[in-house]
Design an enzyme around this catalytic site. Structure first.
Site, mmCIF file in Angstrom:
data_model
loop_
_atom_site.group_PDB
_atom_site.id
_atom_site.type_symbol
_atom_site.label_atom_id
_atom_site.label_comp_id
_atom_site.label_asym_id
_atom_site.label_seq_id
_atom_site.Cartn_x
_atom_site.Cartn_y
_atom_site.Cartn_z
ATOM 1 N N HIS A 22 -54.084 71.014 31.007
ATOM 2 C CA HIS A 22 -55.016 69.874 30.954
ATOM 3 C C HIS A 22 -56.423 70.448 30.974
ATOM 4 O O HIS A 22 -56.791 71.109 31.953
ATOM 5 C CB HIS A 22 -54.804 68.958 32.157
ATOM 6 C CG HIS A 22 -53.399 68.451 32.266
ATOM 7 N ND1 HIS A 22 -53.003 67.232 31.749
ATOM 8 C CD2 HIS A 22 -52.282 69.009 32.796
ATOM 9 C CE1 HIS A 22 -51.706 67.070 31.973
ATOM 10 N NE2 HIS A 22 -51.245 68.131 32.604
ATOM 11 N N GLU A 203 -41.220 65.725 37.167
ATOM 12 C CA GLU A 203 -42.073 66.530 38.051
ATOM 13 C C GLU A 203 -41.856 65.980 39.471
ATOM 14 O O GLU A 203 -41.287 66.662 40.321
ATOM 15 C CB GLU A 203 -43.539 66.424 37.623
ATOM 16 C CG GLU A 203 -44.506 67.213 38.507
ATOM 17 C CD GLU A 203 -45.984 66.998 38.116
ATOM 18 O OE1 GLU A 203 -46.306 65.995 37.438
ATOM 19 O OE2 GLU A 203 -46.830 67.833 38.525
ATOM 20 N N ASP A 281 -50.991 74.360 33.796
ATOM 21 C CA ASP A 281 -51.227 72.955 34.146
ATOM 22 C C ASP A 281 -52.704 72.660 34.426
ATOM 23 O O ASP A 281 -53.406 72.157 33.557
ATOM 24 C CB ASP A 281 -50.337 72.552 35.338
ATOM 25 C CG ASP A 281 -49.967 71.078 35.342
ATOM 26 O OD1 ASP A 281 -50.322 70.371 34.385
ATOM 27 O OD2 ASP A 281 -49.297 70.635 36.295
ATOM 28 N N ASP A 282 -53.154 72.954 35.629
ATOM 29 C CA ASP A 282 -54.549 72.693 36.036
ATOM 30 C C ASP A 282 -55.053 73.922 36.791
ATOM 31 O O ASP A 282 -55.218 73.893 38.018
ATOM 32 C CB ASP A 282 -54.608 71.447 36.931
ATOM 33 C CG ASP A 282 -54.059 70.213 36.235
ATOM 34 O OD1 ASP A 282 -54.776 69.653 35.387
ATOM 35 O OD2 ASP A 282 -52.901 69.851 36.502
#
Ligand code: HPA
Ligand code: ZN
Length: 340
Positions: A22, A203, A281-282
């Site tokens: 992201h 998730e 992801d982040d």
């Protein structure tokens, strides 16, 4: 010890793709403060250190609350460009050769930031990385699942003039209580426009959400997918469809999806033949980019050389990239691991 050094060296030097990232999750605290200052926006944290101290999450929602706050200082096209360029520069140095990047247009539209401002800034950085480093990319527009189907349709409308820059659509944000079926119709509309579809599923949400993504939405891949391991029939189905899972080890640890990195299910996924890949992801919030995710798996989950090679290959086989490039990188991986 020698084995450990070799594995780390291999993981760092091998060509990699990132399939679950992201862009708003790459916002480092230092850059966030810089943008806040130049855009005259007050952050609720008084210092970079104080902000970083808040990076402790009991679940997905606690993280998302901070993530949406952080992205609120992104205002201009230049902000989106610089954010994306900073990420691409970091992962280029980690031998990432192909990226597939999510962005969350609704998180910016609701603050009055036009769709074109967002996408033009992100896209400019991606094109620059492509010409400077031969890095290939795909851009994925993600719908926020805590918002309505109507809002997703309105976002798709905004995307229409930019479709040549968007390859796929995704589904992210608060999973529990927002199953994929809520977005069935908007995903059909996207597929009719020729877009690929992926969805965060399993998730925090149950295996049932993964079934919906596969059976009803007919996704091209699954983001996370951890809870597929609870259902043998689902494992069989994911293998039958050859669906890639974009797994995110450090994210799973930081969001308490797993108890501990030594318990991470990625090895079990591989043992069932699931097409698991490693992603960050982040990374600004979860303590690391691609190399750090591999490092955590090597040092704490004790993955083997054979598993490392499988993960590397899965990431290219699951990538939306030209066949000739895929083949070139798969051959490089074979050469790097030839001694094993
Ligand atoms: N899960 C769901 N939504 C997200 C995530 C995540 O890990 N990161 C950014 N949006
Ligand atoms: Zn994600």
């Amino acid at each position: 010890m020698i084995q450990k050094v070799d594995l780390l060296d291999l993981a760092f030097s091998m060509p990699k793709t990132e399939l679950h990232l992201h862009i708003e999750g790459t916002f480092e605290a230092e850059q966030m403060f810089e943008f806040a200052q130049r855009n005259n926006i007050a952050l609720t944290y008084s210092s970079i250190d104080q902000l970083k101290q808040a990076y402790s999450f009991a679940n997905l929602q606690e993280f998302l609350d901070l993530y949406y706050q952080g992205m609120s200082v992104l205002i201009t096209e230049q902000d989106f460009y610089e954010l994306t360029m900073a990420y691409l520069t970091k992962v280029h140095a980690q031998n990432v050769v192909h990226v597939e990047i999510f962005f969350d247009p609704q998180g910016h539209l609701e603050r009055g930031i036009p769709f074109s401002t967002q996408i033009n800034g992100i896209y400019r950085a991606l094109k620059e990385a492509e010409s400077k480093w031969d890095m290939t990319f795909k851009l994925i527009m993600s719908f926020l699942r805590h918002l309505s189907e109507e809002s997703a349709f309105a976002t798709l409308e905004q995307a229409i003039p930019h479709l040549e820059k968007i390859y796929a659509v995704g589904l992210d944000s608060s999973e529990l209580g927002h199953p994929p079926e809520k977005f069935l119709r908007v995903f059909k509309a996207c597929q009719n426009l020729g877009l690929k579809v992926t969805a965060h599923a399993g998730e925090e949400g149950p295996a049932k959400y993964i079934w919906q993504a596969v059976d009803d939405i007919k996704v091209d891949r699954i983001d996370h997918g951890n809870r597929s391991l609870e259902d043998k029939d689902l494992i069989h189905r994911l293998n039958h469809e050859q669906l890639t899972l974009t797994v995110c080890p450090l994210s799973n640890e930081k969001l308490c999806v797993v108890d501990d990195m030594s318990q991470h299910p990625i090895r079990e996924m591989l043992s069932h033949g699931l097409l698991a890949t490693v992603n960050s992801d982040d990374p600004a919030y979860f303590g690391g980019y691609m190399n750090e995710n591999y490092q955590a798996l090597i040092e704490q989950s004790k993955i083997t050389i054979a598993e490392l090679k499988q993960l590397a290959k899965n990431s290219f086989n699951g990538a939306w990239m030209p066949a000739d490039k895929r083949q070139k990188y798969l051959s490089q991986i074979d050469e790097l691991f030839a001694f094993t």
